[in-house]
Design a protein around this motif. Structure first.
Motif, PDB file in Angstrom:
ATOM      1  N   TYR A 249       1.083  -1.331  -0.005  1.00 45.67           N
ATOM      2  CA  TYR A 249       0.107   0.067   0.187  1.00 45.67           C
ATOM      3  C   TYR A 249       0.847   1.277  -0.054  1.00 45.67           C
ATOM      4  O   TYR A 249       1.953   1.169   0.401  1.00 45.67           O
ATOM      5  CB  TYR A 249      -1.279  -0.018   1.246  1.00 45.67           C
ATOM      6  CG  TYR A 249      -1.939  -1.168   1.383  1.00 45.67           C
ATOM      7  CD1 TYR A 249      -2.978  -1.207   0.613  1.00 45.67           C
ATOM      8  CD2 TYR A 249      -1.396  -2.376   2.201  1.00 45.67           C
ATOM      9  CE1 TYR A 249      -3.808  -2.336   0.786  1.00 45.67           C
ATOM     10  CE2 TYR A 249      -2.258  -3.250   2.292  1.00 45.67           C
ATOM     11  CZ  TYR A 249      -3.513  -3.478   1.776  1.00 45.67           C
ATOM     12  OH  TYR A 249      -4.411  -4.218   1.800  1.00 45.67           O
ATOM     13  N   ASN A 250       0.339   2.262  -0.621  1.00 47.13           N
ATOM     14  CA  ASN A 250       0.844   3.758  -0.494  1.00 47.13           C
ATOM     15  C   ASN A 250      -0.047   4.392   0.280  1.00 47.13           C
ATOM     16  O   ASN A 250      -0.984   4.019   1.125  1.00 47.13           O
ATOM     17  CB  ASN A 250       0.806   4.211  -2.050  1.00 47.13           C
ATOM     18  CG  ASN A 250       2.180   5.180  -2.099  1.00 47.13           C
ATOM     19  OD1 ASN A 250       2.495   5.942  -1.105  1.00 47.13           O
ATOM     20  ND2 ASN A 250       2.326   5.328  -3.236  1.00 47.13           N
ATOM     21  N   PHE A 251       0.441   5.592   0.645  1.00 44.41           N
ATOM     22  CA  PHE A 251      -0.396   6.532   1.382  1.00 44.41           C
ATOM     23  C   PHE A 251      -1.713   6.758   0.879  1.00 44.41           C
ATOM     24  O   PHE A 251      -1.748   6.807  -0.291  1.00 44.41           O
ATOM     25  CB  PHE A 251       0.381   8.158   1.403  1.00 44.41           C
ATOM     26  CG  PHE A 251       1.480   8.062   2.281  1.00 44.41           C
ATOM     27  CD1 PHE A 251       1.478   8.252   3.826  1.00 44.41           C
ATOM     28  CD2 PHE A 251       2.953   7.994   1.650  1.00 44.41           C
ATOM     29  CE1 PHE A 251       2.463   8.244   4.646  1.00 44.41           C
ATOM     30  CE2 PHE A 251       3.913   8.006   2.458  1.00 44.41           C
ATOM     31  CZ  PHE A 251       3.769   8.016   3.967  1.00 44.41           C
ATOM     32  N   ASP A 252      -2.808   6.914   1.689  1.00 43.72           N
ATOM     33  CA  ASP A 252      -4.037   7.108   1.032  1.00 43.72           C
ATOM     34  C   ASP A 252      -4.108   8.497   0.854  1.00 43.72           C
ATOM     35  O   ASP A 252      -4.160   9.350   1.939  1.00 43.72           O
ATOM     36  CB  ASP A 252      -5.171   6.512   1.956  1.00 43.72           C
ATOM     37  CG  ASP A 252      -6.731   6.820   1.762  1.00 43.72           C
ATOM     38  OD1 ASP A 252      -6.798   7.230   0.653  1.00 43.72           O
ATOM     39  OD2 ASP A 252      -7.458   6.134   2.460  1.00 43.72           O
ATOM     40  N   GLU A 253      -4.458   8.938  -0.265  1.00 41.20           N
ATOM     41  CA  GLU A 253      -4.370  10.578  -0.492  1.00 41.20           C
ATOM     42  C   GLU A 253      -5.756  10.746  -0.743  1.00 41.20           C
ATOM     43  O   GLU A 253      -6.277  11.976  -1.177  1.00 41.20           O
ATOM     44  CB  GLU A 253      -3.662  10.648  -2.037  1.00 41.20           C
ATOM     45  CG  GLU A 253      -2.271  10.353  -1.918  1.00 41.20           C
ATOM     46  CD  GLU A 253      -1.572  10.294  -3.162  1.00 41.20           C
ATOM     47  OE1 GLU A 253      -2.200   9.800  -4.163  1.00 41.20           O
ATOM     48  OE2 GLU A 253      -0.426  10.532  -3.121  1.00 41.20           O
ATOM     49  N   GLY A 254      -6.770   9.731  -0.535  1.00 42.79           N
ATOM     50  CA  GLY A 254      -8.289  10.071  -0.395  1.00 42.79           C
ATOM     51  C   GLY A 254      -8.507  10.614  -1.836  1.00 42.79           C
ATOM     52  O   GLY A 254      -9.706  11.098  -2.125  1.00 42.79           O
ATOM     53  N   LEU A 255      -7.858   9.942  -2.940  1.00 39.04           N
ATOM     54  CA  LEU A 255      -8.430  10.518  -4.117  1.00 39.04           C
ATOM     55  C   LEU A 255      -8.876   9.273  -5.078  1.00 39.04           C
ATOM     56  O   LEU A 255      -9.065   9.400  -6.334  1.00 39.04           O
ATOM     57  CB  LEU A 255      -7.149  10.953  -4.978  1.00 39.04           C
ATOM     58  CG  LEU A 255      -6.636  12.462  -4.317  1.00 39.04           C
ATOM     59  CD1 LEU A 255      -5.444  12.711  -5.024  1.00 39.04           C
ATOM     60  CD2 LEU A 255      -7.576  13.468  -4.415  1.00 39.04           C
ATOM     61  N   GLY A 256      -9.179   8.235  -4.527  1.00 36.93           N
ATOM     62  CA  GLY A 256      -9.520   6.870  -5.269  1.00 36.93           C
ATOM     63  C   GLY A 256     -10.003   6.098  -4.552  1.00 36.93           C
ATOM     64  O   GLY A 256     -10.133   6.131  -3.087  1.00 36.93           O
ATOM     65  N   ASP A 257     -10.553   4.800  -5.150  1.00 32.22           N
ATOM     66  CA  ASP A 257     -11.044   3.715  -4.402  1.00 32.22           C
ATOM     67  C   ASP A 257      -9.812   2.894  -3.659  1.00 32.22           C
ATOM     68  O   ASP A 257     -10.350   2.144  -2.552  1.00 32.22           O
ATOM     69  CB  ASP A 257     -11.758   2.824  -5.331  1.00 32.22           C
ATOM     70  CG  ASP A 257     -12.841   3.447  -5.993  1.00 32.22           C
ATOM     71  OD1 ASP A 257     -13.398   4.187  -5.481  1.00 32.22           O
ATOM     72  OD2 ASP A 257     -13.339   2.948  -6.961  1.00 32.22           O
ATOM     73  N   ASN A 258      -8.850   2.864  -3.947  1.00 42.07           N
ATOM     74  CA  ASN A 258      -7.796   2.141  -3.191  1.00 42.07           C
ATOM     75  C   ASN A 258      -6.513   2.648  -3.343  1.00 42.07           C
ATOM     76  O   ASN A 258      -6.200   3.933  -3.893  1.00 42.07           O
ATOM     77  CB  ASN A 258      -7.851   0.585  -3.846  1.00 42.07           C
ATOM     78  CG  ASN A 258      -7.020   0.797  -5.169  1.00 42.07           C
ATOM     79  OD1 ASN A 258      -5.946   1.344  -5.146  1.00 42.07           O
ATOM     80  ND2 ASN A 258      -7.812   0.016  -5.849  1.00 42.07           N
TER      81      ASN A 258
END
Length: 176
Positions: free
Chosen positions: A65-74
């Protein structure tokens, strides 16, 4: 992130050289498949450069996983990026002669990261007290946040200048 983290723990950090076509060519003989992407092929050159003067250890973790940038589903990393450290271990013979740390690590969950990275590093180095790990992780996350804000501010400034001058803006961006 990683450079700040390890420096905060008192490790000497050595980075491989800037990417170039010459560096890419240096690792060609260890690439298992010609079909893998250019950035993955480039990793082989970085390893060749690092291993010319072998460090005490190479840290190249598997990261699903990468940082969750809140820009997509995953926020999964590309499978090549996520697990390429295993490919390096299997195909770069010189890696077997050093301390090669390619454990699975995730930066996306700050609380879990601190415990997980302490356990990972404990397998390879002296035991590092949890409070030192916590302080180093906090410093690294803060450096990452500052970096992202700096990039964003630069981009907004460039867009504003382009608008002011009536120029077209083309954005080329990517991440693992």
């Amino acid at each position: 992130f990683w450079s700040t983290f390890f420096k905060a723990l008192g490790f000497e950090v050595r980075l491989s050289p800037r990417s170039s076509h010459a560096l890419y060519m240096e690792g060609q003989h260890t690439i298992a498949s010609d079909t893998v992407c250019y950035p993955a092929k480039l990793v082989h050159g970085h390893f060749e450069a690092l291993l010319r003067d072998p460090p005490d250890a190479v840290f190249y973790p598997c990261m699903t996983y990468n940082f969750d940038e809140g820009l997509g589903d995953n926020y999964y990393n590309c499978p090549v990026v996520a697990y390429y450290p295993e490919m390096i271990e299997a195909n770069v013979a010189a890696v077997r002669g050093i301390k090669y740390i390619n454990d699975y690590v995730g930066l996306h969950r700050k609380k879990d990261f601190k415990k997980k990275i302490r356990a990972v590093l404990g397998k390879y180095f002296r035991e590092i007290p949890q409070n030192e790990i916590n302080a180093a992780a906090d410093k690294a996350y803060a450096a990452h946040d500052k970096y992202r804000k700096t990039i964003r501010a630069f981009c907004l400034k460039a867009i504003a200048l382009a608008k002011k001058e009536g120029r077209t803006v083309i954005v080329l961006a990517g991440r693992p």
